[in-house]
Design a protein around this motif. Sequence first.
Motif, short mmCIF file in Angstrom:
data_model
loop_
_atom_site.label_atom_id
_atom_site.label_comp_id
_atom_site.label_asym_id
_atom_site.label_seq_id
_atom_site.Cartn_x
_atom_site.Cartn_y
_atom_site.Cartn_z
N ASP A 11 6.36 7.80 5.84
CA ASP A 11 5.97 8.27 4.50
C ASP A 11 7.19 8.79 3.75
O ASP A 11 7.73 9.85 4.08
CB ASP A 11 4.91 9.36 4.63
CG ASP A 11 4.43 9.87 3.27
OD1 ASP A 11 4.60 9.14 2.27
OD2 ASP A 11 3.89 10.99 3.22
N ILE A 12 7.64 8.01 2.76
CA ILE A 12 8.72 8.42 1.87
C ILE A 12 8.12 8.50 0.47
O ILE A 12 7.90 7.46 -0.18
CB ILE A 12 9.90 7.42 1.89
CG1 ILE A 12 10.42 7.20 3.31
CG2 ILE A 12 11.01 7.88 0.94
CD1 ILE A 12 11.09 8.42 3.92
N PRO A 13 7.78 9.70 -0.02
CA PRO A 13 7.12 9.81 -1.31
C PRO A 13 7.88 9.10 -2.44
O PRO A 13 9.09 9.29 -2.60
CB PRO A 13 7.06 11.33 -1.55
CG PRO A 13 7.00 11.90 -0.16
CD PRO A 13 7.90 11.03 0.65
N GLY A 14 7.15 8.24 -3.15
CA GLY A 14 7.73 7.49 -4.24
C GLY A 14 8.28 6.13 -3.86
O GLY A 14 8.77 5.40 -4.73
N VAL A 15 8.21 5.77 -2.58
CA VAL A 15 8.71 4.47 -2.12
C VAL A 15 7.60 3.74 -1.39
O VAL A 15 7.00 4.29 -0.46
CB VAL A 15 9.93 4.61 -1.19
CG1 VAL A 15 10.43 3.23 -0.77
CG2 VAL A 15 11.04 5.39 -1.88
N ARG A 16 7.33 2.51 -1.81
CA ARG A 16 6.26 1.74 -1.20
C ARG A 16 6.75 1.00 0.05
O ARG A 16 7.90 0.59 0.14
CB ARG A 16 5.70 0.72 -2.20
CG ARG A 16 5.20 1.32 -3.50
CD ARG A 16 4.67 0.25 -4.44
NE ARG A 16 3.41 -0.31 -3.96
CZ ARG A 16 2.81 -1.37 -4.47
NH1 ARG A 16 3.38 -2.02 -5.49
NH2 ARG A 16 1.67 -1.81 -3.99
N ASN A 17 5.83 0.84 1.00
CA ASN A 17 6.03 -0.08 2.11
C ASN A 17 7.27 0.25 2.95
O ASN A 17 7.95 -0.63 3.44
CB ASN A 17 6.13 -1.51 1.56
CG ASN A 17 5.85 -2.58 2.59
OD1 ASN A 17 5.22 -2.34 3.62
ND2 ASN A 17 6.31 -3.79 2.31
#
Length: 235
Positions: A11-17
């Motif tokens: 989970d990296i907030p603001g980055v998808r996939n």
Amino acid sequence: MTDDVQSAFIDIPGVRNFRDAGGVGALRRGVLFRSGSFHTLTPEGALRLKALGLRTVIDLRSRHELDAFPDLRHDLDHEVLHLPTLPAKPEESARPWPEDQVDLYPFMASTAGPSLVAAIRRLGAPGTLSAVVHCAVGKDRTGLTIAVVQSLLGASEADITADYLLSNTGLGLLDGPTPYLDETGAERLSRPVSAELLVSSFAWIHDEHGSVPAYLHAHGATEADLDALRTNLSA
């Protein structure tokens, strides 16, 4: 295998996939990641990237995409390499521009050689890791690039494909296409990936060059480049 690969998502907030590309073949975990772009990266997301030891970002998007949706850094000091997978304009390619996703994958294989060789050289260099490879959503261009790297690290076709297909989970595409806005502001459909798509890229590579290493050699990679990649990324 399935549970292990599923755990690759981070989970990296603001980055998808966003997920770890390791654990496939001899590619070790914690050194090479894959994702969508950083254009909506949050400060919390940047802190998590810093905690992963981020030193290099390889951005496969076009110049037009970079101008429309520039990556955010939030004071991160990583190096960025812009290595577009596709030609900037249709007329720059000797082959017809792909009209759909099925045509895209052989087309990518035919145009991605220089980008792939440059990425492989950088990933094999000292001081590069950890690194992230990304395009717009981390599905097609990133999918091919990571698959080639994993193949050089001895991964089986089945394991490469299983990892590639996780983009459908990461992007919410398990139930079919979803709409998105492209760099021009037009609404388009993001379509799920399938094993057949990736197979078509590798089929083009094998039909034209015989093997992935031979394909890379044809675009300037040396055996020393490939050995350096394996040494740097191997478990």
